[in-house]
Design an enzyme around this catalytic site. Sequence first.
Site, PDB file in Angstrom:
ATOM      1  N   SER A  61      46.268  31.866  27.819  1.00  0.00           N
ATOM      2  CA  SER A  61      46.326  33.085  27.002  1.00  0.00           C
ATOM      3  C   SER A  61      47.037  34.239  27.695  1.00  0.00           C
ATOM      4  O   SER A  61      47.409  35.212  27.040  1.00  0.00           O
ATOM      5  CB  SER A  61      44.908  33.524  26.620  1.00  0.00           C
ATOM      6  N   LYS A 135      42.026  39.425  29.948  1.00  0.00           N
ATOM      7  CA  LYS A 135      42.965  39.975  28.973  1.00  0.00           C
ATOM      8  C   LYS A 135      43.554  41.283  29.527  1.00  0.00           C
ATOM      9  O   LYS A 135      43.101  41.820  30.533  1.00  0.00           O
ATOM     10  CB  LYS A 135      42.271  40.275  27.632  1.00  0.00           C
TER      11      LYS A 135
END
Length: 326
Positions: A61, A135
């Site tokens: 990701s 993230k």
Amino acid sequence: MAAPSVEVGAPKRRRRGRRSRRKEKVVPLWRELPMLAVIALALALLIKTFLVQAFYIPSGSMEHTINVGDRVLVDKFSPWFGWTPERGEVVVFPDPGGWLGDKKSDDPPPGLKQIKQGLVFVGMLPSDDEQDLIKRVIGVGGDTVACCDPSGRITVNGVPLDEPYLYRGNAPSEKRFSVTVPKGRLWVMGDHRGDSADSRAHMDRPYQGTIPESDVVGRAVVVAWPFGRAHRLPVPETFGNKALSVAIPPPTPVVMGMVGAVPLVLLRRRVRSRRRMPDPWGRHRPGNVRGTGRKSSRQSCGQPVDSPDRVPSGLHGYEEAPWGKS
């Protein structure tokens, strides 16, 4: 003639001291190894808990900023001194609930599993089965994050972001959205936008997919492994644009009350200061008569107390002197 005296005790004492030093036993290294191991493990546990922790990256990701199998070092020291996440920083946080789903991992043999768990606990090995995510922070409390402007870029408070860290070939976002981040929360996105179940995928949940600041474990500062890919994780220049912070949150009742109270406080201070100012003409007011210790019962009629035309008279303060009458 007497022979000179010779001290014979000193050399013997010196020889005795040398022998005692020779007799001191040297502790074998194998006896010190257990103590060294305990100290090393204790230091490793302290470092992992309060300073730095290694994390294993199992997904793509954040590619190609962080690849699958990389180990990143996360700063856990700064939060102890009031650090809060900022736009552009890469952060690690536990699953807010349902982001990862049911995660399955291959268990090693029983004996090896306990050893690995112990090494992970003290920070000697990075954890590869914790429910943590990594993230990039795009918006902080009070920001409005939206997709997209006419050029297809993410905007923060109306300012478009140039994102060179995105996965090659990915658009900033295929999903349209506009979210105002609540205070104390963060809007996070992966750099591999096409393979990241980030805040965009959880907008139907409370707080529209944002995560609480208090859940952030720390900031990822460096990719430490493999050595060939070791590099820092700085904040991209696009987040240094001062225009990102121009948005002013609406005034709260407390702020409005403070604004209204300031003029009243200043007016009260001015009135009190005027009351304390001395009479510039030195007028006598009811009170102690100078030099007599008596109380006066009338005003001085506007004449100075020390006027030569006024003299003390009885209990009534001052009267006109005979030579001052017309």
